[in-house]
Design a protein around this motif. Structure first.
Motif, mmCIF file in Angstrom:
data_model
loop_
_atom_site.group_PDB
_atom_site.id
_atom_site.type_symbol
_atom_site.label_atom_id
_atom_site.label_comp_id
_atom_site.label_asym_id
_atom_site.label_seq_id
_atom_site.Cartn_x
_atom_site.Cartn_y
_atom_site.Cartn_z
ATOM 1 N N SER A 252 0.799 -1.161 -0.150
ATOM 2 C CA SER A 252 0.033 0.004 -0.077
ATOM 3 C C SER A 252 0.912 1.355 -0.028
ATOM 4 O O SER A 252 1.950 1.191 0.617
ATOM 5 C CB SER A 252 -0.922 0.066 1.401
ATOM 6 O OG SER A 252 -1.938 -1.196 1.019
ATOM 7 N N TYR A 253 0.318 2.275 -0.819
ATOM 8 C CA TYR A 253 0.806 3.563 -0.700
ATOM 9 C C TYR A 253 0.895 4.342 0.670
ATOM 10 O O TYR A 253 -0.079 4.484 1.129
ATOM 11 C CB TYR A 253 0.374 4.403 -1.844
ATOM 12 C CG TYR A 253 0.988 5.638 -2.068
ATOM 13 C CD1 TYR A 253 2.469 5.625 -2.579
ATOM 14 C CD2 TYR A 253 0.466 6.753 -1.710
ATOM 15 C CE1 TYR A 253 3.109 6.933 -2.902
ATOM 16 C CE2 TYR A 253 1.110 8.106 -2.040
ATOM 17 C CZ TYR A 253 2.465 8.186 -2.382
ATOM 18 O OH TYR A 253 3.213 9.344 -2.740
ATOM 19 N N ARG A 254 2.147 4.763 0.883
ATOM 20 C CA ARG A 254 2.265 5.838 2.080
ATOM 21 C C ARG A 254 3.040 6.993 1.614
ATOM 22 O O ARG A 254 4.390 6.539 1.016
ATOM 23 C CB ARG A 254 2.959 5.309 3.323
ATOM 24 C CG ARG A 254 2.057 4.315 4.054
ATOM 25 C CD ARG A 254 2.644 3.968 5.349
ATOM 26 N NE ARG A 254 3.888 3.032 4.868
ATOM 27 C CZ ARG A 254 5.150 3.096 5.554
ATOM 28 N NH1 ARG A 254 5.592 4.299 6.077
ATOM 29 N NH2 ARG A 254 6.135 2.392 5.060
ATOM 30 N N PRO A 255 2.585 8.145 1.694
ATOM 31 C CA PRO A 255 3.503 9.131 0.925
ATOM 32 C C PRO A 255 4.743 9.483 1.723
ATOM 33 O O PRO A 255 4.776 9.440 2.883
ATOM 34 C CB PRO A 255 2.281 10.396 1.154
ATOM 35 C CG PRO A 255 1.576 10.004 1.867
ATOM 36 C CD PRO A 255 1.452 8.692 2.020
ATOM 37 N N GLY A 256 5.713 9.861 0.967
ATOM 38 C CA GLY A 256 6.821 10.339 1.541
ATOM 39 C C GLY A 256 6.841 11.402 2.207
ATOM 40 O O GLY A 256 5.897 12.233 2.270
ATOM 41 N N ALA B 121 -2.522 2.560 -9.238
ATOM 42 C CA ALA B 121 -4.042 2.021 -9.194
ATOM 43 C C ALA B 121 -4.747 2.889 -8.197
ATOM 44 O O ALA B 121 -5.932 3.199 -8.289
ATOM 45 C CB ALA B 121 -4.034 0.660 -9.251
ATOM 46 N N GLU B 122 -4.052 2.728 -6.877
ATOM 47 C CA GLU B 122 -4.522 3.347 -5.795
ATOM 48 C C GLU B 122 -5.011 4.870 -6.173
ATOM 49 O O GLU B 122 -6.194 5.323 -5.566
ATOM 50 C CB GLU B 122 -3.800 3.245 -4.404
ATOM 51 C CG GLU B 122 -3.962 2.172 -3.807
ATOM 52 C CD GLU B 122 -2.821 2.250 -2.281
ATOM 53 O OE1 GLU B 122 -3.295 3.357 -1.467
ATOM 54 O OE2 GLU B 122 -1.918 1.752 -2.173
ATOM 55 N N CYS B 125 -7.789 5.183 -8.452
ATOM 56 C CA CYS B 125 -9.028 5.040 -7.949
ATOM 57 C C CYS B 125 -9.688 6.329 -7.265
ATOM 58 O O CYS B 125 -10.781 6.416 -6.883
ATOM 59 C CB CYS B 125 -9.114 3.657 -6.894
ATOM 60 S SG CYS B 125 -8.974 2.109 -7.862
ATOM 61 N N ARG B 126 -8.591 6.705 -6.050
ATOM 62 C CA ARG B 126 -8.920 7.840 -5.384
ATOM 63 C C ARG B 126 -9.305 9.052 -6.153
ATOM 64 O O ARG B 126 -10.348 9.826 -5.871
ATOM 65 C CB ARG B 126 -7.624 7.962 -4.564
ATOM 66 C CG ARG B 126 -7.918 9.264 -3.428
ATOM 67 C CD ARG B 126 -7.002 9.150 -2.471
ATOM 68 N NE ARG B 126 -7.071 10.318 -1.660
ATOM 69 C CZ ARG B 126 -6.501 11.379 -1.970
ATOM 70 N NH1 ARG B 126 -6.064 11.565 -3.212
ATOM 71 N NH2 ARG B 126 -6.717 12.640 -1.373
ATOM 72 N N THR B 127 -8.753 9.406 -7.168
ATOM 73 C CA THR B 127 -8.894 10.448 -8.139
ATOM 74 C C THR B 127 -10.536 10.159 -8.796
ATOM 75 O O THR B 127 -11.172 11.088 -8.846
ATOM 76 C CB THR B 127 -8.162 10.659 -9.126
ATOM 77 O OG1 THR B 127 -6.779 10.959 -8.556
ATOM 78 C CG2 THR B 127 -8.626 11.778 -10.106
ATOM 79 N N LEU B 128 -10.782 8.810 -8.932
ATOM 80 C CA LEU B 128 -11.907 8.475 -9.836
ATOM 81 C C LEU B 128 -13.204 8.685 -8.920
ATOM 82 O O LEU B 128 -14.320 8.788 -9.480
ATOM 83 C CB LEU B 128 -11.945 7.251 -10.560
ATOM 84 C CG LEU B 128 -10.874 7.135 -11.762
ATOM 85 C CD1 LEU B 128 -10.909 5.570 -12.043
ATOM 86 C CD2 LEU B 128 -11.835 7.779 -12.868
ATOM 87 N N GLY B 129 -12.930 8.336 -7.744
ATOM 88 C CA GLY B 129 -14.085 8.602 -6.782
ATOM 89 C C GLY B 129 -14.217 7.379 -5.821
ATOM 90 O O GLY B 129 -13.638 6.200 -6.303
ATOM 91 N N PRO B 130 -15.027 7.546 -4.827
ATOM 92 C CA PRO B 130 -15.200 6.434 -3.744
ATOM 93 C C PRO B 130 -15.434 4.741 -4.397
ATOM 94 O O PRO B 130 -15.365 4.084 -3.420
ATOM 95 C CB PRO B 130 -15.996 6.867 -2.668
ATOM 96 C CG PRO B 130 -16.723 8.195 -3.456
ATOM 97 C CD PRO B 130 -16.112 8.542 -4.463
#
Lengths: 398, 398
Positions: A252-256, B121-122, B125-130
């Motif tokens: 999962s992404y965690r921003p730097g 991808a995360e 998805c976040r930009t496209l909406g919930p």
């Protein structure tokens, strides 16, 4: 000690017989860049191989070089990072900015913006959904168009065609007053004139390095995020090198931390090497000296052309304070005139429908370049009436 | 005529005393790339300046080189374009693919994917909406997880850690059967083994060039769009060089013809020059020969290590048909063992938590490299029990 522009000029390779007034499109080659790129290829890539990422400092280039650009644009240390292209950086900045005004749906820009900025905004609005929209007004109407519907004001400070310069401080203040975020494109500002991002309270800025910063064709872009926003912005382009721990390979992404989160993928190391060589020259340049010299060159060119070429109409603001570091003239046969100029060794460029564009870049533009360009332009304008139908043929054989 | 791998090896600079088994991370320098990059810097940038965009063919490099990569990945002519980084290309492909399944909201991937693909991808998805979400399952569960909720199946064909290879044809067919779009990441496939995008009926693919394709640090990525989708896909990253008429400077975006629309901003020309030199070598390689040689190298390494180093556990599939062009072994002290190997000149890499990774790249990996690497690894494994607490110190002084 004032900047020695004769000395900076010696640092560039300027081909024989060329007067180069297109550094606002692609800066010329710094002599040291050839050696620096060759060393990067042969000694670093060739000898270090994968170890170059640490041993040659490749991994940190985007932030290290970002800090050197920061001085040129009035940015705080740790607020600029290199990478990708300007269009990608526009997208990142806009997405982050829209995130900060969650109840608003409008990106405001102007018709003087570089089209790719508008295209990227269109694409982002489409991805975000049907409520989002880009509104584009004439440059002089921007101030009055900043309503409380506007989420983001996105402007290029200096118009790529005319050199007309927006008032960054005033428009940013106005945007903030209306609750909007200000995103500035510095494509024709970085290295062209002093910029004071911190003093103007700008929120985001983006720019490229292959114009006035002379990093070579396809050199990396940069993005600025005001320190106050860095830890709250969540990158839309969340690539692994913006992750808090890229080599942990988390799922999962965690921003730097800070500006690092605006990195996306693997940086273009050969291009960074060329930029590094160019920044060695920039480190010796005082931006106030640069501006004074830029204005002197532009004024001399305007005066010369207006005296010798009455058929050309100044398209740039006459007031130097309203201008970047370029001068544009209009003529209905601008394209053919520019072709004739180029064939005589004076390289500027043409922008549709009728603009002849000339960049003045104090690091290597000399007074002799200005006088030579005026003289050749005057000869070309005199050799034909330019409204006779055969002018195109003439231009071709010149 | 079979590919002459002794001749291809001669085309690379391989430092003295190094056995390089990390070409799956960064390929070595082709001798010709040094000269090609130098010519790009000095003769093109230096002499042609802005004119290089046409005169040196810079503007067309992304499609010209795309067509040369197309052969290596079984892509149709005109279906591959270079540019940006792999993470950006993943975003583009995903956005286009999601557009094609407008009633669905799920991107399906697996835990064997490279994390940046998941992060991008995360972010999308976040930009496209919930409603949009990324679902990640174990590699062996992918087939059963392709439900009719899945909009896009996004997989990396070859696992960056273990070399485990997905069945592209079967999974693509399954995705299509369920009405999903297939996006393949070829980071560890392009130049590693034959890929047949057209034959597998893949929809989109992305990849990088700095691993097996030897384009140097930060070399450009590529994207493939199946010809049947090219004219209907609307790019999310709608930059000016993907516009139908970039130099018309229209205020609104109109996508360019075919694969050109997947271009975004100004391409990194110095990096493209290095890639071009590498592709001159690839032009002489038959992909079936490459695969046969890759399997022979990998099998010899596995046999050698298993005979000499009983404490190492094979992490890659034993069946060559299930493997890419790398071999991985597990050991709890993998990090220290890899440091010891590197200090003895055998360069592989380590991937957390316990994987020793070795890339086999027929263009320049010799039988002597395999035997040498096995011998040095055996010596290192024999010099310490590797479960005694002092092993780290030992490794450091080796």
């Amino acid at each position: 000690m004032p900047t020695d522009f004769a000395a900076t000029r010696d640092q560039f390779h300027l081909p024989e017989g060329v007067i180069y007034l297109d550094g606002n499109s692609l800066g010329p080659l710094p002599h040291a860049a050839a050696a620096r790129v060759a060393a990067c290829v042969t000694d670093e890539w060739g000898q270090m191989l994968i170890r170059g990422w640490n041993a040659a400092g490749w991994m940190d280039q985007p932030t290290r070089l970002g800090n050197r650009i920061a001085r040129l644009i009035g940015a705080e240390p740790g607020s600029v990072v290199l990478g990708d292209t300007l269009s990608i950086k526009v997208y990142q900045a806009l997405a982050s900015a829209l995130d900060m005004a969650p109840t608003r749906r409008v990106i405001l820009s102007d018709t003087g913006n570089f089209p790719s900025d508008l295209y990227m905004a269109e694409g982002l609005c489409r991805t975000l959904g049907p409520d989002y929209r880009l509104v584009t007004v004439a440059p002089e109407e921007v101030a009055s168009a900043i309503t409380d519907e506007v989420a983001v004001l996105m402007l290029t400070e200096v118009d790529y065609r005319t050199g007309r310069k927006h008032d960054m401080a005033a428009l940013t203040a106005l945007a903030h007053e209306k609750g909007a975020i200000a995103v500035w494109d510095l494509a024709h500002s970085a290295g062209a004139l002093p910029v004071d991002l911190a003093g103007c309270d700008a929120d985001f800025a983006v720019g490229c390095t292959y114009k006035y910063l002379n990093s070579g064709p396809g050199g990396p872009a940069f993005i600025y995020v005001a320190p106050r926003h860095q830890d709250s912005t969540r990158p839309a382009l969340s690539g692994w090198l913006g992750h808090a721990a890229p080599f942990a390979f988390d799922l999962s992404y965690r921003p730097g931390a800070g500006i690092e989160r605006m990195r996306v993928g693997t940086p273009a190391i050969l291009q960074m090497a060329a930029l590094e060589a160019s920044l060695d020259i920039w480190d010796r340049v005082d931006m106030a000296d640069l501006r004074a010299r830029s204005i002197a060159l532009c004024e001399a060119f305007i005066a010369g052309v207006e005296a010798a070429c009455p058929d050309l109409t100044l398209a740039s603001p006459r007031d130097a304070a309203q201008r970047g570091s370029q001068v544009s003239f209009r003529h209905p046969e601008g394209y053919a005139i520019m072709q004739a100029l180029i064939s005589r060794g004076v390289i500027g460029d043409f922008r549709a429908p009728d603009i002849l564009r000339f960049g003045f870049t104090p690091l290597y533009t000399s007074d002799a370049d200005v006088h030579g360009a005026v003289a050749i332009l005057a000869e070309i304008m005199a050799m034909s009436s330019w409204d006779r139908p055969e002018f195109k043929t003439r231009a071709k054989v010149t």
